[in-house]
Design an enzyme around this catalytic site. Structure first.
Site, PDB file in Angstrom:
ATOM      1  N   HIS A 174       0.854  -1.195   0.000  1.00 47.87           N
ATOM      2  CA  HIS A 174       0.000   0.000   0.000  1.00 47.87           C
ATOM      3  C   HIS A 174       0.887   1.241   0.000  1.00 47.87           C
ATOM      4  O   HIS A 174       2.020   1.209   0.478  1.00 47.87           O
ATOM      5  CB  HIS A 174      -0.948   0.018   1.202  1.00 47.87           C
ATOM      6  CG  HIS A 174      -0.260  -0.185   2.514  1.00 47.87           C
ATOM      7  ND1 HIS A 174       0.109  -1.427   2.981  1.00 47.87           N
ATOM      8  CD2 HIS A 174       0.145   0.694   3.460  1.00 47.87           C
ATOM      9  CE1 HIS A 174       0.697  -1.304   4.146  1.00 47.87           C
ATOM     10  NE2 HIS A 174       0.743  -0.023   4.463  1.00 47.87           N
ATOM     11  N   HIS A 181       1.073   5.176   1.275  1.00 46.49           N
ATOM     12  CA  HIS A 181       0.509   6.188   2.168  1.00 46.49           C
ATOM     13  C   HIS A 181       0.518   7.551   1.466  1.00 46.49           C
ATOM     14  O   HIS A 181       1.533   7.937   0.864  1.00 46.49           O
ATOM     15  CB  HIS A 181       1.375   6.338   3.427  1.00 46.49           C
ATOM     16  CG  HIS A 181       1.391   5.145   4.320  1.00 46.49           C
ATOM     17  ND1 HIS A 181       0.597   5.048   5.440  1.00 46.49           N
ATOM     18  CD2 HIS A 181       2.107   3.991   4.277  1.00 46.49           C
ATOM     19  CE1 HIS A 181       0.833   3.894   6.052  1.00 46.49           C
ATOM     20  NE2 HIS A 181       1.749   3.237   5.367  1.00 46.49           N
TER      21      HIS A 181
HETATM   22  P1  AMP Z   1       2.235   0.140   7.263  1.00 47.13           P
HETATM   23  O1  AMP Z   1       2.792   0.374   8.632  1.00 47.13           O
HETATM   24  O2  AMP Z   1       2.968   0.865   6.192  1.00 47.13           O
HETATM   25  O3  AMP Z   1       2.041  -1.334   6.979  1.00 47.13           O
HETATM   26  O4  AMP Z   1       0.808   0.820   7.289  1.00 47.13           O
HETATM   27  C1  AMP Z   1      -0.341   0.186   7.713  1.00 47.13           C
HETATM   28  C2  AMP Z   1      -1.360   1.269   7.944  1.00 47.13           C
HETATM   29  O5  AMP Z   1      -2.625   0.700   7.873  1.00 47.13           O
HETATM   30  C3  AMP Z   1      -1.252   1.964   9.292  1.00 47.13           C
HETATM   31  O6  AMP Z   1      -1.075   3.362   9.094  1.00 47.13           O
HETATM   32  C4  AMP Z   1      -2.577   1.645   9.975  1.00 47.13           C
HETATM   33  O7  AMP Z   1      -3.062   2.727  10.717  1.00 47.13           O
HETATM   34  C5  AMP Z   1      -3.465   1.325   8.806  1.00 47.13           C
HETATM   35  N1  AMP Z   1      -4.538   0.374   9.067  1.00 47.13           N
HETATM   36  C6  AMP Z   1      -4.461  -0.810   9.699  1.00 47.13           C
HETATM   37  N2  AMP Z   1      -5.657  -1.430   9.697  1.00 47.13           N
HETATM   38  C7  AMP Z   1      -6.516  -0.614   9.029  1.00 47.13           C
HETATM   39  C8  AMP Z   1      -7.889  -0.680   8.682  1.00 47.13           C
HETATM   40  N3  AMP Z   1      -8.655  -1.713   9.044  1.00 47.13           N
HETATM   41  N4  AMP Z   1      -8.424   0.348   7.986  1.00 47.13           N
HETATM   42  C9  AMP Z   1      -7.671   1.407   7.635  1.00 47.13           C
HETATM   43  N5  AMP Z   1      -6.367   1.530   7.919  1.00 47.13           N
HETATM   44  C10 AMP Z   1      -5.790   0.546   8.616  1.00 47.13           C
END
Ligand code: AMP
Ligand code: ZN
Length: 139
Positions: free
Chosen positions: A101, A103
């Protein structure tokens, strides 16, 4: 190309309802549930790829084109002065959800939303050795 145990597969494909900012046949863009700033969004491919090493080249290109298209829109709507486009690969780099993903983090001047690193120093000898290996592998 989906992983039944992956929450982002479920969200991207509408199995878990969420606020969608944008959707097409390859992507869903959602708001981050634990945002760094107001408007923090995530570009999720609908297919499951663990990280940048595994993602299909065309999907990756389209993901960054989408990041480019969404950046000025998010900046305008959230009245931001800047925006970070960032992407983590593997736990050591801060990845917590192992579905690729991107950001999109709108920033206001002076918001201190993200911790900046303390600039270090490079080991010149190590870099010179690394250059040789990198150029060979990239050729
Ligand atoms: P990363 O640390 O780059 O893997 O980012 C994962 C991101 O996903 C974090 O910023 C979390 O806050 C976000 N996240 C985790 N679960 C969910 C969810 N169910 N819906 C939306 N965002 C999420
Ligand atoms: Zn997934």
């Amino acid at each position: 190309m989906r992983d039944d145990n992956c929450i982002f597969c479920k969200i991207a494909n509408g199995e878990i309802p969420t606020m969608s900012l944008y959707e097409d046949d390859q992507f869903n863009v959602i708001f981050d549930a634990g945002p760094a700033t107001s408007g923090h969004a995530l570009i999720l491919p609908k297919d499951h790829y663990k990280n940048i090493c595994e993602i299909d080249d065309e999907v990756l290109g389209n993901a960054y084109k989408l990041a480019k298209k969404m950046t000025p829109v998010l900046m305008d709507v959230f009245e931001a002065d800047g925006l970070n486009v960032l992407q983590n690969n593997n736990e050591a780099a801060g990845q917590t959800v192992f579905h690729f993903h991107i950001h999109l983090i709108p920033r206001k001047a002076g918001d201190k939303a993200m911790v900046a690193w303390v600039p270090g120093e490079q080991d010149k000898e190590k870099l010179e050795k690394a250059l040789e290996e990198i150029r060979k592998r990239m050729a």
